[in-house]
Motif scaffolding. Structure first.
Motif, PDB file in Angstrom:
ATOM      1  N   PHE A  78      46.177  41.299  51.204  1.00  0.00           N
ATOM      2  CA  PHE A  78      45.864  41.742  52.570  1.00  0.00           C
ATOM      3  C   PHE A  78      45.680  43.247  52.581  1.00  0.00           C
ATOM      4  N   ARG A  79      44.574  43.693  53.143  1.00  0.00           N
ATOM      5  CA  ARG A  79      44.352  45.136  53.263  1.00  0.00           C
ATOM      6  C   ARG A  79      43.718  45.443  54.604  1.00  0.00           C
ATOM      7  N   ASP A  80      44.228  46.485  55.224  1.00  0.00           N
ATOM      8  CA  ASP A  80      43.713  46.908  56.514  1.00  0.00           C
ATOM      9  C   ASP A  80      42.450  47.738  56.280  1.00  0.00           C
ATOM     10  N   GLU A  81      41.385  47.054  55.853  1.00  0.00           N
ATOM     11  CA  GLU A  81      40.123  47.726  55.522  1.00  0.00           C
ATOM     12  C   GLU A  81      39.396  48.094  56.817  1.00  0.00           C
ATOM     13  N   LEU A  82      38.790  49.264  56.845  1.00  0.00           N
ATOM     14  CA  LEU A  82      38.090  49.684  58.060  1.00  0.00           C
ATOM     15  C   LEU A  82      36.695  49.088  58.165  1.00  0.00           C
TER      16      LEU A  82
ATOM     17  N   LEU B 137      32.420  40.478  50.009  1.00  0.00           N
ATOM     18  CA  LEU B 137      32.589  41.661  49.157  1.00  0.00           C
ATOM     19  C   LEU B 137      33.731  42.557  49.623  1.00  0.00           C
ATOM     20  N   ARG B 138      34.024  42.553  50.908  1.00  0.00           N
ATOM     21  CA  ARG B 138      35.175  43.335  51.366  1.00  0.00           C
ATOM     22  C   ARG B 138      35.954  42.549  52.402  1.00  0.00           C
ATOM     23  N   GLY B 139      36.983  41.888  51.924  1.00  0.00           N
ATOM     24  CA  GLY B 139      37.816  41.103  52.821  1.00  0.00           C
ATOM     25  C   GLY B 139      39.008  41.900  53.305  1.00  0.00           C
ATOM     26  N   VAL B 140      39.539  41.506  54.447  1.00  0.00           N
ATOM     27  CA  VAL B 140      40.839  42.002  54.906  1.00  0.00           C
ATOM     28  C   VAL B 140      41.897  41.089  54.265  1.00  0.00           C
ATOM     29  N   GLU B 141      41.509  39.830  54.087  1.00  0.00           N
ATOM     30  CA  GLU B 141      42.278  38.861  53.307  1.00  0.00           C
ATOM     31  C   GLU B 141      41.357  38.410  52.178  1.00  0.00           C
ATOM     32  N   PHE B 142      41.769  38.566  50.925  1.00  0.00           N
ATOM     33  CA  PHE B 142      40.873  38.224  49.818  1.00  0.00           C
ATOM     34  C   PHE B 142      41.678  37.769  48.606  1.00  0.00           C
ATOM     35  N   LEU B 143      40.993  37.031  47.730  1.00  0.00           N
ATOM     36  CA  LEU B 143      41.682  36.472  46.563  1.00  0.00           C
ATOM     37  C   LEU B 143      41.516  37.403  45.365  1.00  0.00           C
ATOM     38  N   MET B 144      42.637  37.754  44.755  1.00  0.00           N
ATOM     39  CA  MET B 144      42.606  38.672  43.609  1.00  0.00           C
ATOM     40  C   MET B 144      43.412  38.087  42.459  1.00  0.00           C
ATOM     41  N   LYS B 145      42.934  38.339  41.252  1.00  0.00           N
ATOM     42  CA  LYS B 145      43.776  38.091  40.084  1.00  0.00           C
ATOM     43  C   LYS B 145      44.392  39.427  39.746  1.00  0.00           C
TER      44      LYS B 145
ATOM     45  N   SER C 286      28.844  46.847  42.864  1.00  0.00           N
ATOM     46  CA  SER C 286      30.089  46.336  43.441  1.00  0.00           C
ATOM     47  C   SER C 286      31.133  46.271  42.334  1.00  0.00           C
ATOM     48  N   GLU C 287      32.331  46.769  42.646  1.00  0.00           N
ATOM     49  CA  GLU C 287      33.406  46.763  41.651  1.00  0.00           C
ATOM     50  C   GLU C 287      34.056  45.376  41.628  1.00  0.00           C
ATOM     51  N   VAL C 288      33.898  44.686  40.507  1.00  0.00           N
ATOM     52  CA  VAL C 288      34.407  43.316  40.426  1.00  0.00           C
ATOM     53  C   VAL C 288      35.715  43.229  39.635  1.00  0.00           C
ATOM     54  N   GLY C 289      36.218  44.366  39.207  1.00  0.00           N
ATOM     55  CA  GLY C 289      37.502  44.345  38.514  1.00  0.00           C
ATOM     56  C   GLY C 289      37.818  45.729  37.988  1.00  0.00           C
ATOM     57  N   ASN C 290      39.060  45.912  37.585  1.00  0.00           N
ATOM     58  CA  ASN C 290      39.410  47.171  36.937  1.00  0.00           C
ATOM     59  C   ASN C 290      40.652  47.017  36.086  1.00  0.00           C
ATOM     60  N   VAL C 291      40.809  47.933  35.167  1.00  0.00           N
ATOM     61  CA  VAL C 291      41.997  47.940  34.297  1.00  0.00           C
ATOM     62  C   VAL C 291      42.559  49.366  34.309  1.00  0.00           C
TER      63      VAL C 291
ATOM     64  N   ILE D 285      41.094  41.632  39.247  1.00  0.00           N
ATOM     65  CA  ILE D 285      39.751  41.046  39.369  1.00  0.00           C
ATOM     66  C   ILE D 285      39.622  40.492  40.780  1.00  0.00           C
ATOM     67  N   GLY D 286      38.529  40.831  41.437  1.00  0.00           N
ATOM     68  CA  GLY D 286      38.291  40.344  42.795  1.00  0.00           C
ATOM     69  C   GLY D 286      37.608  38.986  42.749  1.00  0.00           C
ATOM     70  N   ILE D 287      38.423  37.921  42.869  1.00  0.00           N
ATOM     71  CA  ILE D 287      37.875  36.563  42.725  1.00  0.00           C
ATOM     72  C   ILE D 287      36.926  36.223  43.887  1.00  0.00           C
ATOM     73  N   SER D 288      37.373  36.454  45.128  1.00  0.00           N
ATOM     74  CA  SER D 288      36.490  36.106  46.249  1.00  0.00           C
ATOM     75  C   SER D 288      35.304  37.076  46.328  1.00  0.00           C
ATOM     76  N   ARG D 289      35.526  38.348  45.946  1.00  0.00           N
ATOM     77  CA  ARG D 289      34.396  39.278  45.913  1.00  0.00           C
ATOM     78  C   ARG D 289      33.354  38.794  44.902  1.00  0.00           C
ATOM     79  N   LEU D 290      33.814  38.277  43.757  1.00  0.00           N
ATOM     80  CA  LEU D 290      32.888  37.764  42.742  1.00  0.00           C
ATOM     81  C   LEU D 290      32.002  36.651  43.303  1.00  0.00           C
TER      82      LEU D 290
HETATM   83  P1  ATP Z   1      37.405  49.149  46.255  1.00  0.00           P
HETATM   84  O1  ATP Z   1      37.105  50.509  45.681  1.00  0.00           O
HETATM   85  O2  ATP Z   1      36.226  48.253  46.272  1.00  0.00           O
HETATM   86  O3  ATP Z   1      38.122  49.232  47.574  1.00  0.00           O
HETATM   87  P2  ATP Z   1      39.894  49.071  44.886  1.00  0.00           P
HETATM   88  O4  ATP Z   1      39.770  50.192  43.927  1.00  0.00           O
HETATM   89  O5  ATP Z   1      40.641  49.300  46.159  1.00  0.00           O
HETATM   90  O6  ATP Z   1      38.431  48.481  45.235  1.00  0.00           O
HETATM   91  P3  ATP Z   1      41.868  47.459  43.479  1.00  0.00           P
HETATM   92  O7  ATP Z   1      42.945  47.833  44.404  1.00  0.00           O
HETATM   93  O8  ATP Z   1      41.985  47.979  42.118  1.00  0.00           O
HETATM   94  O9  ATP Z   1      40.454  47.780  44.121  1.00  0.00           O
HETATM   95  O10 ATP Z   1      41.733  45.863  43.438  1.00  0.00           O
HETATM   96  C1  ATP Z   1      41.309  45.131  42.280  1.00  0.00           C
HETATM   97  C2  ATP Z   1      40.017  44.388  42.555  1.00  0.00           C
HETATM   98  O11 ATP Z   1      40.104  43.623  43.756  1.00  0.00           O
HETATM   99  C3  ATP Z   1      38.806  45.287  42.761  1.00  0.00           C
HETATM  100  O12 ATP Z   1      38.212  45.615  41.543  1.00  0.00           O
HETATM  101  C4  ATP Z   1      37.890  44.394  43.594  1.00  0.00           C
HETATM  102  O13 ATP Z   1      37.126  43.548  42.744  1.00  0.00           O
HETATM  103  C5  ATP Z   1      38.839  43.577  44.401  1.00  0.00           C
HETATM  104  N1  ATP Z   1      38.968  44.087  45.789  1.00  0.00           N
HETATM  105  C6  ATP Z   1      39.560  45.248  46.186  1.00  0.00           C
HETATM  106  N2  ATP Z   1      39.521  45.376  47.509  1.00  0.00           N
HETATM  107  C7  ATP Z   1      38.889  44.245  47.980  1.00  0.00           C
HETATM  108  C8  ATP Z   1      38.542  43.779  49.279  1.00  0.00           C
HETATM  109  N3  ATP Z   1      38.858  44.472  50.367  1.00  0.00           N
HETATM  110  N4  ATP Z   1      37.897  42.586  49.375  1.00  0.00           N
HETATM  111  C9  ATP Z   1      37.592  41.873  48.282  1.00  0.00           C
HETATM  112  N5  ATP Z   1      37.893  42.264  47.035  1.00  0.00           N
HETATM  113  C10 ATP Z   1      38.534  43.436  46.883  1.00  0.00           C
END
Ligand code: ATP
Ligand code: MG
Length: 410
Positions: free
Chosen positions: A138-142, A149-157, A257-262, A294-299
């Protein structure tokens, strides 16, 4: 599954409040339904796709020794105070109970996993350890205007690893980076690894995995001849510059679109929670920690952005909700074929609705299942169990016997 029984229906028109292709097509096809900005229900077709993506990620995380767990989504305020996240993280959702207690909703889970893992780590013999979960965040995204691609509720690994030494962390980090490329490839995507913005001033290694798409919110510069790729935010280079990495290519600007990070988390969280282990010499030390998202729902959204045409979605086989879309036209009896396909272990959506051929073709194009199989009175009259098969990604169809069709599809 019979389309006549399917929970959802096709919608002819795109919802007016969705600006992106992924949100429009997924809503029209009945994959998702929007509750509010950035919050979606995943419906039968959509959940199948999400589960397929999730399983590919799960297989690859298991393959690098990650152990799957599930952590709570609602957290006490105290752990977020310990790390400073309560005041510093602007997207953190804060919830108050009726007795005025404060809670946070998980937006990432270092605060939960660090004390948890350390319960089971006493000495260097207990390291390394890697655990992951696939869970809603859960993120309070603006700005939640990009569909999945940008959920307020989204699935992440989110995976977290703990190591005795920096060297061991770096070995594992490199392994996970490779696993990430395998995941994107299996999903039909080409990802580029950029040096992330954190990397420049913290000196710590980190990579963001980017997929080029106009729906993405990141601007990157990439080389047209080699793997070099950098976020415009931190780039010293400009568009049109010669690539300094390979000396051959030119740098081009693109949306991604950022689909993951390490990330190398160093000792930030283990120090905050004062977790230590006993090393070989008998000294107490803090481990080194890494995190891998990894952003599963974003993917799922990114795949739609990459794989669609004017008729609808064109799912890559590995994530498609079904393998075959069987259409019976003009009252032709498709029951036997439906049964045969199921017995052969083929995942099939059977359009047994009372609808015109035009409507059935349009729905098949929109839903985007990789193979379309048509049975019609005309084909049946030709005898020999003839069906017409066509790939969603191609124009031409072929008329073949059912046995032959099964071979081609498999
Ligand atoms: P972004 O720069 O896009 O906000 P972030 O740097 O905040 O991403 P992380 O906190 O590292 O992302 O989250 C890991 C992964 O979760 C991201 O690489 C992205 O694929 C996914 N993700 C992040 N925020 C969201 C969101 N609001 N909705 C869907 N997927 C997201
Ligand atoms: Mg963010």
């Amino acid at each position: 599954m019979r389309q006549s029984q399917l929970f959802t229906k096709i919608e002819r028109n795109a919802p007016k409040d969705e600006a992106t292709v992924n949100a429009q097509l997924l809503a029209r096809g009945g994959f998702v339904s929007k509750l509010m900005a950035g919050v979606y229900s995943y419906l039968p077709l959509g959940l199948r796709v999400l589960n397929n993506i999730e399983n590919i990620v799960r297989e690859e995380m298991d393959a690098v020794g990650g152990q799957e767990i599930s952590m709570p989504i609602i957290h006490p305020k105290s752990i977020w105070m310990t790390t400073g996240g309560w005041d510093k993280i602007d997207v953190l959702f804060k919830v108050k109970s009726r007795t005025e207690k404060d809670y946070a909703l998980g937006q990432s889970e270092e605060e939960v996993v660090t004390p948890l893992v350390m319960k089971y780590v006493n000495t260097y013999r207990d390291l390394p350890k890697a655990v992951y979960q696939i869970n809603w965040k859960f993120r309070d995204e603006l700005r939640s205007k990009s569909g999945l691609l940008r959920g307020v509720e989204f699935l992440m690994k989110d995976m977290y690893s703990f190591h005795e030494t920096q060297e061991d962390f770096e070995r594992y980090f490199a392994e996970v980076k490779k696993a990430y490329f395998r995941i994107y490839e299996r999903l039909g995507l080409t990802a580029k690894a950029t040096e992330a913005s954190g990397g420049s001033f913290t000196q710590k290694i980190s990579y963001e995995f980017m997929v080029l798409t106009d729906a993405g919110e990141d601007d990157i510069l990439y080389c047209d001849a080699c793997e070099f790729c950098v976020n415009v935010e931190i780039a010293k280079e400009k568009e049109g510059d010669k690539c300094t990495r390979c000396g051959k290519g030119t740098l081009a600007k693109a949306k991604a679109s950022e689909v993951g990070n390490v990330f190398d988390l160093g000792q930030k969280f283990v120090k905050d929670f004062d977790v230590t282990f006993t090393d070989k010499e008998g000294n107490k030390r803090h481990p080194i920690m890494g995190c891998y998202g990894i952003g599963i729902s974003r993917l799922m959204g990114v795949i739609v952005e990459k794989y669609h045409d004017e008729g609808g979605i064109v799912w890559p086989g590995a994530v498609a909700p079904f393998a075959v879309h069987l259409l019976s036209l003009n009252g032709a009896d498709g029951e036997k074929i439906y049964e045969t396909l199921q017995n052969a272990g083929v995942k099939v959506l059977y359009d047994d609705r009372e609808a015109t051929p035009g409507e059935k073709f349009a729905s098949a194009d929109l839903i985007g299942i990789p193979w379309r199989m048509v049975v019609s009175p005309k084909l049946l009259a030709e005898g020999g169990n003839k069906v017409e098969i066509k790939r969603r990604s191609e124009k031409d169809s072929q008329t073949v016997g059912l046995e032959e069709a099964l071979k081609i599809i498999k």
